[in-house]
Structures are given as structure tokens and as C-alpha cells.
Design a protein around this motif. Structure first.
Motif, short mmCIF file in Angstrom:
data_model
loop_
_atom_site.label_atom_id
_atom_site.label_comp_id
_atom_site.label_asym_id
_atom_site.label_seq_id
_atom_site.Cartn_x
_atom_site.Cartn_y
_atom_site.Cartn_z
N THR A 178 -10.92 -29.18 -12.11
CA THR A 178 -10.35 -29.91 -10.97
C THR A 178 -9.02 -30.55 -11.34
O THR A 178 -8.06 -30.49 -10.57
CB THR A 178 -11.35 -30.98 -10.50
N LEU A 179 -8.95 -31.17 -12.52
CA LEU A 179 -7.70 -31.79 -12.94
C LEU A 179 -6.61 -30.75 -13.17
O LEU A 179 -5.44 -30.99 -12.89
CB LEU A 179 -7.93 -32.60 -14.21
N GLY A 180 -7.00 -29.59 -13.70
CA GLY A 180 -6.01 -28.55 -13.94
C GLY A 180 -5.51 -27.87 -12.69
O GLY A 180 -4.41 -27.31 -12.68
N ALA A 181 -6.32 -27.91 -11.61
CA ALA A 181 -5.93 -27.26 -10.35
C ALA A 181 -5.48 -28.26 -9.30
O ALA A 181 -5.35 -27.88 -8.13
CB ALA A 181 -7.10 -26.44 -9.82
N ARG A 182 -5.26 -29.51 -9.67
CA ARG A 182 -4.87 -30.52 -8.68
C ARG A 182 -3.47 -30.23 -8.14
O ARG A 182 -2.66 -29.56 -8.80
CB ARG A 182 -4.91 -31.91 -9.31
#
Length: 242
Positions: A178-182
Motif C-alpha cells: 500500500t505504501l509503495g503504490a500510494r
């Protein structure tokens, strides 16, 4: 710019400012009503249709023009009020979703935590206002659920050390994804994942090039991640063993 906007919203939310705004809105409405009444009465004269220069039909059409203009103003004001109400309602819904997602993150059930992580991802995608808050919450959750990396794990120690997990838990992996695709937005602080044990984490489609990864254990990653780590020069423990 964001700080100035938040400061302006804070000042406008003060009771004295809100009271003055209501008074000004009332005065503006009274002025509009008076102007509308004068225009409805004087418009035929302003258009030169009084007396012999115009008949009753022309004067009626002139006043009808004023009525149409007033109706257009009322419709415009109604649309603005509807848009404001929709914006406030949507903001309240997003805030409610954010609060419920936070409750799920504190659950002991892994499925509830996964649902909370994905709910926060949708909140960050739908609301730019909550973007930084979501990133900070997920970072804190990741640090709470992930052990600290031990680069010298093979060195002798008098106290027994608990074994480190071979791979991240499902909720930790979902948080990383999730953090990498924010969404790529200007954030108020740098994402800090330094010193975490993320061995065998799946990062092939994760973009963390702006994060602080100093001291992260990323052993047994793909060659793509290894090359990325070398280029960023932010990790001390990163290997490409498979």
C-alpha cells in the motif's frame, strides 16, 4: 500553500469570524432583495419604455427580464450551496471511513487488519486531505508489527535472541504494498522505514524510492530490488540471494 489554506480554514472556523460572516451574508441578502425590487420597478423606465415610448407588453417583457435574471442568480446560489453541502458530506464520509479503518488496525484478527489497510489505501486515493495522515498511520503500524533488523545476528550473545521471521506477515506485506503504490503527492515528511527487518518482502512492484531505508534488512530480494537498493545508497543490508 497547504499551510496557508489550513490556516485560513482555521481562522474562518473561529466563532467571531463565523458570526461576522453570518451578519455579512444577511446584509448581502437584504441588499440583493432591495436591488431586485428597485430593478423590477424601474427597469421599464431605464429601458425608455415609460409613457408613449412603449406599450404595456414591452414593460411586461422588461420586468420579465429582471425576473429571469433574479431566477438565474437564485439557481446559481442554490448550486453553490448544494456543492458545498456535498463537499462537507463527502468529507464527513471519508473521515468516518478513516476512523473505522483505524479501529480495524488495532484488531487481533488478521483479516480485520488487512481490511483496515486496504480501507486506508482507498481513503488515501479518494482524499488528498487524508493522504499524509494515512501514510503516517501505516508507517507507525509497520514499525509496530515489524521487528528491528539485526545485521550481526551471527555474532555471539550472552542473552538468547528471539528468532526473526523468515518473511513478513500478511499485514506487514500488505502495508508495504500500500505504501509503495500510494499516490505520488507532495508529502509533509519522508517515509521512514529505517532499521526494519523486511527479509523476503515482495517489493518487485513496489515504489519506495523516496523512503528512508537506512539499515533495512532486504535479504533474498530479486535482482531488480538489489539494483534499486544500490542506486539509492540508503541500505546497508541488502542482498540478492535467492
Amino acid at each position: 500553500m497547504r499551510r496557508v489554506r489550513r490556516r485560513t480554514e482555521f481562522e474562518l472556523a473561529r466563532p467571531a469570524v463565523r458570526g461576522a460572516g453570518k451578519v455579512l451574508a444577511g446584509l448581502g441578502l437584504a441588499a440583493f432583495a432591495a436591488t431586485y425590487a428597485v430593478a423590477l420597478w424601474k427597469m421599464p423606465a431605464w429601458m425608455g419604455l415609460q409613457g408613449k415610448q412603449g406599450d404595456a407588453k414591452d414593460r411586461h417583457n422588461a420586468r420579465l427580464l429582471v425576473v429571469s435574471a433574479g431566477g438565474a442568480v437564485v439557481v446559481a446560489v442554490s448550486l453553490l450551496y448544494t456543492a458545498r453541502s456535498y463537499r462537507l458530506s463527502r468529507r464527513g464520509q471519508v473521515t468516518d471511513r478513516f476512523a473505522k479503518a483505524l479501529e480495524r488496525l488495532s484488531s487481533t484478527d488478521i483479516d480485520a487488519r488487512l481490511g483496515g489497510i486496504h480501507a486506508l489505501a482507498h481513503v488515501a486515493a479518494d482524499s488528498r486531505t487524508h493522504h499524509d495522515d494515512v501514510v503516517e498511520v501505516l508507517e507507525a503500524f509497520l514499525r509496530r508489527r515489524t521487528p528491528v533488523a539485526r545485521p550481526d545476528d551471527d555474532s555471539p550473545s550472552l542473552a538468547p535472541r528471539p528468532p526473526l521471521p523468515e518473511r513478513p506477515a500478511a499485514d506487514v506485506q500488505a502495508t508495504l504494498t500500500t505504501l509503495g503504490a500510494r499516490p505520488r503527492l507532495l508529502e509533509r515528511r519522508t517515509l521512514d522505514l529505517s532499521g526494519l527487518h523486511l527479509r523476503q518482502a515482495r517489493l518487485a512492484v513496489t515504489n519506495l524510492h523516496t523512503a528512508n531505508l537506512q539499515g533495512v534488512d532486504l535479504m533474498r530480494q530479486t535482482c531488480r530490488v538489489w539494483t534499486w537498493c544500490v542506486r539509492t545508497c540508503r541500505t546497508r543490508f541488502c542482498g540478492a540471494r535467492r
